[in-house]
Write a protein that holds these residues in place. Structure first.
Motif, PDB file in Angstrom:
ATOM      1  N   ARG A  98       0.842  -1.195   0.000  1.00 54.15           N
ATOM      2  CA  ARG A  98       0.000   0.000   0.000  1.00 54.15           C
ATOM      3  C   ARG A  98       0.878   1.246   0.000  1.00 54.15           C
ATOM      4  N   GLU A  99       0.888   1.963  -1.116  1.00 52.87           N
ATOM      5  CA  GLU A  99       1.741   3.134  -1.262  1.00 52.87           C
ATOM      6  C   GLU A  99       1.075   4.399  -0.748  1.00 52.87           C
ATOM      7  N   ASP A 100      -0.243   4.401  -0.603  1.00 49.00           N
ATOM      8  CA  ASP A 100      -0.961   5.622  -0.263  1.00 49.00           C
ATOM      9  C   ASP A 100      -1.288   5.724   1.224  1.00 49.00           C
ATOM     10  N   TRP A 101      -0.556   5.031   2.082  1.00 50.99           N
ATOM     11  CA  TRP A 101      -0.874   5.018   3.510  1.00 50.99           C
ATOM     12  C   TRP A 101      -0.843   6.423   4.097  1.00 50.99           C
TER      13      TRP A 101
ATOM     14  N   SER B  43       7.307   4.100   7.409  1.00 52.96           N
ATOM     15  CA  SER B  43       7.730   3.214   6.323  1.00 52.96           C
ATOM     16  C   SER B  43       8.785   2.213   6.778  1.00 52.96           C
TER      17      SER B  43
ATOM     18  N   LYS C 219       6.886  10.098   7.989  1.00 51.23           N
ATOM     19  CA  LYS C 219       6.879   9.176   6.852  1.00 51.23           C
ATOM     20  C   LYS C 219       7.994   8.151   6.976  1.00 51.23           C
TER      21      LYS C 219
ATOM     22  N   GLU D 134      -1.385   9.393   2.481  1.00 43.05           N
ATOM     23  CA  GLU D 134      -2.490  10.193   1.966  1.00 43.05           C
ATOM     24  C   GLU D 134      -3.828   9.764   2.539  1.00 43.05           C
ATOM     25  N   VAL D 135      -3.992   8.483   2.789  1.00 45.50           N
ATOM     26  CA  VAL D 135      -5.274   7.975   3.276  1.00 45.50           C
ATOM     27  C   VAL D 135      -5.370   8.045   4.792  1.00 45.50           C
TER      28      VAL D 135
END
Length: 87
Positions: A8-11, A72, A68, A13-14
């Motif tokens: 999941r790359e949009d963690w 990550s 971030k 933003e979401v």
């Protein structure tokens, strides 16, 4: 679960951006209220509250890259008791 998290790359933003927007909106409303009250009351306490809110918002925006990086770098593992996070 570990694969889902890493795929999941949009963690950010979401999960995090909506919270930042909400806190910023509340901060803007608080600043506007304090400035309006200051125009009426002329109290330095209201200006101190505005300064604290602005400082808190700047502090959060300055630490977004660090947040971030920390998220990550975490590993998530499913256990019998729930999720286990490892940095």
């Amino acid at each position: 679960m570990e694969r889902v998290f890493h795929q999941r790359e949009d963690w950010f933003e979401v999960g995090i951006v909506p919270q930042i927007r909400r806190r910023t909106t509340i901060g803007i409303l608080l600043i506007a209220l304090c400035i309006a009250a200051w125009l009426y009351l002329r109290s330095w306490v209201l200006l101190a509250i505005v300064a604290l809110v602005v400082t808190e918002r700047i502090f959060e925006f300055a630490h977004i890259p660090k947040t971030k990086q920390i998220i990550s770098s975490m590993n998530i593992r499913v256990t019998e008791n729930g999720l286990a996070f490892r940095a």
